[in-house]
Design a protein around this motif. Structure first.
Motif, short mmCIF file in Angstrom:
data_model
loop_
_atom_site.label_atom_id
_atom_site.label_comp_id
_atom_site.label_asym_id
_atom_site.label_seq_id
_atom_site.Cartn_x
_atom_site.Cartn_y
_atom_site.Cartn_z
N ARG A 94 0.84 -1.20 0.00
CA ARG A 94 0.00 0.00 0.00
C ARG A 94 0.88 1.25 0.00
O ARG A 94 1.75 1.39 0.86
CB ARG A 94 -0.92 -0.01 1.22
N LYS A 134 0.18 10.08 -5.73
CA LYS A 134 -0.68 11.11 -6.33
C LYS A 134 0.11 12.41 -6.52
O LYS A 134 0.80 12.86 -5.61
CB LYS A 134 -1.87 11.38 -5.43
N ASP A 166 -1.92 -2.74 -4.14
CA ASP A 166 -2.97 -2.38 -3.18
C ASP A 166 -3.23 -0.89 -3.45
O ASP A 166 -2.86 -0.39 -4.51
CB ASP A 166 -2.49 -2.62 -1.73
N GLY A 168 -2.81 2.65 -4.21
CA GLY A 168 -1.65 3.42 -4.68
C GLY A 168 -0.62 2.61 -5.44
O GLY A 168 0.31 3.17 -6.02
N ARG A 205 -6.44 -10.52 -13.77
CA ARG A 205 -6.00 -10.10 -12.43
C ARG A 205 -6.56 -8.72 -12.09
O ARG A 205 -6.99 -8.47 -10.97
CB ARG A 205 -4.46 -10.11 -12.32
N THR A 209 -10.56 -8.70 -8.16
CA THR A 209 -11.14 -8.40 -6.84
C THR A 209 -12.59 -7.93 -7.00
O THR A 209 -13.49 -8.40 -6.29
CB THR A 209 -10.30 -7.34 -6.10
N SER A 238 -13.41 4.49 -6.38
CA SER A 238 -13.47 4.49 -7.85
C SER A 238 -12.11 4.04 -8.35
O SER A 238 -11.62 4.48 -9.38
CB SER A 238 -13.83 5.87 -8.39
N GLY A 239 -11.49 3.16 -7.56
CA GLY A 239 -10.19 2.61 -7.94
C GLY A 239 -10.37 1.24 -8.56
O GLY A 239 -11.43 0.89 -9.08
N ASN A 240 -9.32 0.44 -8.46
CA ASN A 240 -9.31 -0.87 -9.11
C ASN A 240 -10.49 -1.75 -8.67
O ASN A 240 -11.21 -2.30 -9.51
CB ASN A 240 -7.97 -1.56 -8.79
N VAL A 241 -10.71 -1.86 -7.39
CA VAL A 241 -11.77 -2.76 -6.91
C VAL A 241 -13.14 -2.21 -7.33
O VAL A 241 -13.98 -2.93 -7.88
CB VAL A 241 -11.70 -2.92 -5.37
N SER A 262 -11.65 10.13 -2.58
CA SER A 262 -11.42 10.67 -1.24
C SER A 262 -11.98 12.09 -1.10
O SER A 262 -12.14 12.56 0.02
CB SER A 262 -9.95 10.60 -0.88
N ARG A 287 -10.28 13.74 -10.92
CA ARG A 287 -11.24 13.68 -9.83
C ARG A 287 -12.64 13.41 -10.39
O ARG A 287 -12.92 13.64 -11.58
CB ARG A 287 -11.27 15.00 -9.03
N ALA A 322 -13.48 1.32 -0.90
CA ALA A 322 -12.42 2.34 -0.88
C ALA A 322 -11.35 2.03 0.16
O ALA A 322 -10.22 1.69 -0.19
CB ALA A 322 -13.03 3.72 -0.64
N ALA A 347 -13.38 -3.50 0.06
CA ALA A 347 -12.14 -3.01 0.68
C ALA A 347 -11.83 -3.88 1.90
O ALA A 347 -12.60 -4.76 2.27
CB ALA A 347 -12.32 -1.55 1.10
N ASN A 348 -10.68 -3.63 2.51
CA ASN A 348 -10.32 -4.34 3.74
C ASN A 348 -10.85 -3.56 4.94
O ASN A 348 -10.51 -2.39 5.11
CB ASN A 348 -8.79 -4.48 3.83
P1 NDP Z 1 -7.09 2.13 -5.52
O1 NDP Z 1 -5.94 2.93 -5.08
O2 NDP Z 1 -7.18 1.67 -6.92
O3 NDP Z 1 -8.46 2.92 -5.21
C1 NDP Z 1 -8.77 3.31 -3.91
C2 NDP Z 1 -10.05 4.12 -3.97
O4 NDP Z 1 -10.43 4.45 -2.64
C3 NDP Z 1 -9.88 5.44 -4.68
O5 NDP Z 1 -11.11 5.82 -5.25
C4 NDP Z 1 -9.49 6.38 -3.54
O6 NDP Z 1 -9.80 7.75 -3.80
C5 NDP Z 1 -10.34 5.87 -2.41
N1 NDP Z 1 -9.65 6.09 -1.12
C6 NDP Z 1 -8.39 5.68 -0.78
N2 NDP Z 1 -8.08 6.09 0.47
C7 NDP Z 1 -9.15 6.76 0.91
C8 NDP Z 1 -9.45 7.41 2.12
N3 NDP Z 1 -8.58 7.47 3.13
N4 NDP Z 1 -10.69 7.99 2.23
C9 NDP Z 1 -11.58 7.92 1.22
N5 NDP Z 1 -11.35 7.33 0.03
C10 NDP Z 1 -10.16 6.75 -0.11
O7 NDP Z 1 -7.16 0.89 -4.51
P2 NDP Z 1 -7.90 -0.50 -4.68
O8 NDP Z 1 -9.19 -0.31 -5.40
O9 NDP Z 1 -6.92 -1.48 -5.16
O10 NDP Z 1 -8.19 -0.87 -3.16
C11 NDP Z 1 -9.38 -0.46 -2.47
C12 NDP Z 1 -9.55 -1.30 -1.22
O11 NDP Z 1 -9.65 -2.69 -1.59
C13 NDP Z 1 -8.42 -1.25 -0.20
O12 NDP Z 1 -8.96 -1.41 1.10
C14 NDP Z 1 -7.57 -2.47 -0.55
O13 NDP Z 1 -6.81 -2.90 0.54
C15 NDP Z 1 -8.68 -3.45 -0.89
N6 NDP Z 1 -8.28 -4.58 -1.71
C16 NDP Z 1 -7.72 -4.40 -2.94
C17 NDP Z 1 -7.38 -5.50 -3.72
C18 NDP Z 1 -6.87 -5.35 -5.10
O14 NDP Z 1 -6.73 -6.38 -5.78
N7 NDP Z 1 -6.63 -4.16 -5.60
C19 NDP Z 1 -7.53 -6.87 -3.19
C20 NDP Z 1 -8.19 -6.95 -1.92
C21 NDP Z 1 -8.52 -5.83 -1.21
P3 NDP Z 1 -8.62 8.75 -4.24
O15 NDP Z 1 -8.25 8.36 -5.63
O16 NDP Z 1 -9.24 10.09 -4.12
O17 NDP Z 1 -7.53 8.51 -3.24
#
Ligand code: NDP
Length: 448
Positions: A94, A134, A166, A168, A205, A209, A238-241, A262, A287, A322, A347-348
Motif C-alpha cells: 500500500r 498522487k 494495493d 496506490g 487479475r 477483486t 473508484s479505484g481498481n476494486v 477521497s 477527480r 475504498a 475493501a479491507n
Molecule cells: P485504488 O488505489 O485503486 O483505489 C482506492 C479508492 O479508494 C480510490 O477511489 C481512492 O480515492 C479511495 N480512497 C483511498 N483512500 C481513501 C481514504 N482514506 N478515504 C476515502 N477514500 C479513499 O485501490 P484499490 O481499489 O486497489 O483498493 C481499495 C480497497 O480494496 C483497499 O482497502 C484495498 O486494501 C482493498 N483490496 C484491494 C485489492 C486489489 O486487488 N486491488 C484486493 C483486496 C482488497 P482517491 O483516488 O481520491 O484517493
C-alpha cells in the motif's frame, strides 16, 4: 480471564498506538471463541494464539529518493511477513500517506485468513509506505519504486514472499518494482503479482477483486433466495476494486448508482456510466468532478462541505470498496432505514465493528472483506502458478477458476457458521474456516 481475552490484552499492551491492528485482532478472536474454547488446553500449551497474532518477521526501512527539483525525500516503508504456515507470504503493497506499522499489521493479519479461505497455498503478509504517488511525475514514482525494491529485494522471492498491488500500487508501480528486482537479482521469476501482460501478468487479475466480490455477493443472495439481477447497488471508491465491481454488477443485471473518491461522491440516478468513469479514473487519473461535469444525470457531493454521507442513498446492496472504516454506525443505520438487503466488503475492513454488529443484528446479509475481496489474492496465486509453469491461461480460464473459488469460499464460510451454531453469521464463518486450516498447519509444523 479467558484465553482469548488474555491474548487480546497482550496484543494491546505489546502493540501500543496501533488501533486498526487491535480492531482486526479483536474481531477475529471474538468470533473464534467457540472454536478456541473447544481446544483451549492444546492451543494454550502451544501458545498458538500468541504466535498467530505476532508476525514472524517485520521489516522497517527507509526509502530515500530524489524528486524532480533535485531534493532528496525520505519515506518510511514496511513489510510484515505475518504467517507462512500454509505457503509463502502473499499480500499487497500500500502506498498512501496514511500508512504506518499498525495499518500494515492489521492488513497482514487479515491476509492470513483471507489467503487460507481461498484454498490456495499462500501465507499472509503485507507491506507499504507513506509515499503518495498522487501528484508525482512518472520519474518520481520510478525513483521511489526502485529505491523501495533495492532494500526489499533481499527479503522477497517467488517461493518466500510475493508482494502485489494495493491502494496506490497499480500496474505502473509494479512494473517499476519488477524491473528493479530483475536488475538486482538477475532472476525472471514470479516475485510480484499484478504484473503487466507482456511480462508474466495474468489475464483477469486487474478485474479479479471486483469480479470476485460480485461472484460471492451473488452466491450469497442466491443461497438466501434472492438474485443480484435487478438490484440497486451503492459502491464507494473508484479505484481498481470499485471499477471492476461496477462492471460485473452491471453485467449481472444490477444498477450501480454511486461511486466515490477521497474528495467526493457521485449519485447517478440513471446508473454509473462505466466508460466515462474509466476514462476519468484510469486514463486521466482525474477527480470525480470531471465525471459529474460530463454527465447530466450525475449529482456531485463534496465531502469537505457535506461530510462523507454517501450511504444515505436508498439501495438494495452496498459494496464499500475504498478504504478501512469508511462505513460507520450512522451509515449502517441509514442503509437499514432504506431497506438494504446485503453489504459485502470490497475493501479491507471498510465497516467499523459497531456498524457490522448493527447490520448483522438487523438481519442484513454481511460478507466480510477477507472472504468477499479474496478474488484478488486468489488470482494473484493463479498468476504465480502460471509463472511457475511458464504458461499463460486465457481470460476465460482464469475467470472461471475465480468464479469457482469465490463460490467455494462462500460455501466454506456458510458451512463453518452452521457447524458452530452461528448460521448466517458470515463474519464468524470466514474467521473460523480461515483459522482452522492455519491452526492445523501450525500445530503440525511444531513450535516455530
Ligand atoms: P485504488 O488505489 O485503486 O483505489 C482506492 C479508492 O479508494 C480510490 O477511489 C481512492 O480515492 C479511495 N480512497 C483511498 N483512500 C481513501 C481514504 N482514506 N478515504 C476515502 N477514500 C479513499 O485501490 P484499490 O481499489 O486497489 O483498493 C481499495 C480497497 O480494496 C483497499 O482497502 C484495498 O486494501 C482493498 N483490496 C484491494 C485489492 C486489489 O486487488 N486491488 C484486493 C483486496 C482488497 P482517491 O483516488 O481520491 O484517493
Amino acid at each position: 480471564m479467558s484465553y482469548v481475552d488474555e491474548v487480546f490484552q497482550m496484543v494491546v499492551e505489546k502493540n501500543p498506538a496501533q488501533p486498526e491492528f487491535h480492531q482486526a485482532v479483536k474481531e477475529v478472536l471474538d468470533s473464534l471463541r467457540v472454536v478456541i474454547e473447544a481446544n483451549e488446553e492444546e492451543y494454550k500449551r502451544d501458545a498458538l494464539l500468541e504466535r498467530l497474532v505476532t508476525p514472524e518477521r517485520q521489516l522497517l526501512f527507509r526509502v530515500p529518493w530524489v524528486d524532480d527539483k533535485g531534493q532528496v525525500q525520505v519515506n518510511n516503508a514496511y513489510r510484515v511477513q505475518f504467517n507462512s504456515a500454509i505457503g509463502p507470504y502473499k499480500g499487497g503493497i500500500r502506498l498512501h500517506p496514511s500508512v504506518n506499522l499498525g495499518i500494515i499489521k492489521f492488513l497482514g493479519f487479515e491476509q492470513i485468513f483471507k489467503n487460507s479461505l481461498t484454498g490456495l497455498p499462500i501465507g499472509g503478509g503485507k507491506g507499504g509506505s507513506d509515499f503518495d504517488p498522487k501528484g508525482k511525475s512518472d520519474r518520481e514514482v520510478m525513483a521511489f519504486c526502485q529505491s523501495f525494491i533495492t532494500e526489499l529485494h533481499k527479503y522477497i522471492g517467488a517461493d518466500t514472499d510475493v508482494p502485489a498491488g494495493d491502494i496506490g500500487t497499480g500496474a505502473r508501480e509494479i512494473g517499476y518494482m519488477y524491473g528493479q528486482y530483475k536488475r538486482l537479482t538477475g532472476l525472471y521469476e514470479g516475485v510480484l503479482t499484478g504484473k503487466g501482460l507482456s511480462y508474466g501478468g495474468s489475464l483477469a487479475r486487474k478485474e479479479a477483486t471486483g469480479y470476485g466480490l460480485l461472484y460471492l455477493t451473488s452466491e450469497m443472495l442466491k443461497c438466501n433466495g434472492m438474485d443480484i439481477a435487478g438490484k440497486t447497488v451503492a459502491i464507494s471508491g473508484s479505484g481498481n476494486v470499485a471499477i471492476y465491481a461496477c462492471q460485473k454488477a452491471q453485467q449481472l443485471g444490477a444498477k450501480v448508482v454511486t461511486v466515490s473518491d477521497s474528495t467526493g461522491w457521485i449519485y447517478d440516478a440513471e446508473g454509473i456510466d462505466l466508460d466515462l468513469l474509466r476514462e476519468v479514473k484510469e486514463v486521466k487519473r482525474a477527480r470525480l468532478t470531471e465525471y459529474a461535469a460530463a454527465r447530466p444525470s450525475a449529482e456531485y457531493h463534496d465531502k469537505a462541505k457535506e461530510g462523507n454521507n454517501q450511504w444515505i442513498v436508498k439501495v438494495d446492496v452496498a459494496l464499500p470498496c475504498a478504504t478501512q472504516n469508511e462505513l460507520n454506525l450512522e451509515d449502517a443505520k441509514n442503509l437499514v432505514a432504506n431497506g438494504v438487503i446485503a453489504v459485502a466488503e470490497g475493501a479491507n475492513m471498510p465497516t467499523t465493528a459497531d456498524a457490522t454488529e448493527y447490520l448483522q443484528e438487523k438481519g442484513v446479509l454481511f460478507a466480510p472483506g477477507k472472504a468477499a475481496n479474496a478474488g484478488g489474492v486468489a488470482t494473484s496465486a493463479l498468476e504465480m502458478s502460471q509463472n511457475s509453469e511458464r504458461l499463460s491461461w486465457t481470460f476465460e480460464e482464469v475467470d472461471s477458476k475465480l468464479q469457482t473459488i469465490m463460490v467455494n469460499i462462500f460455501h466454506n464460510l456458510d458451512d463453518a457458521a452452521k457447524k458452530y451454531g452461528m448460521e448466517g453469521n458470515y463474519v464468524a464463518g470466514a474467521n473460523i474456516a480461515g483459522f482452522l486450516k492455519v491452526a492445523e498447519a501450525m500445530t503440525a509444523q511444531g513450535i516455530v
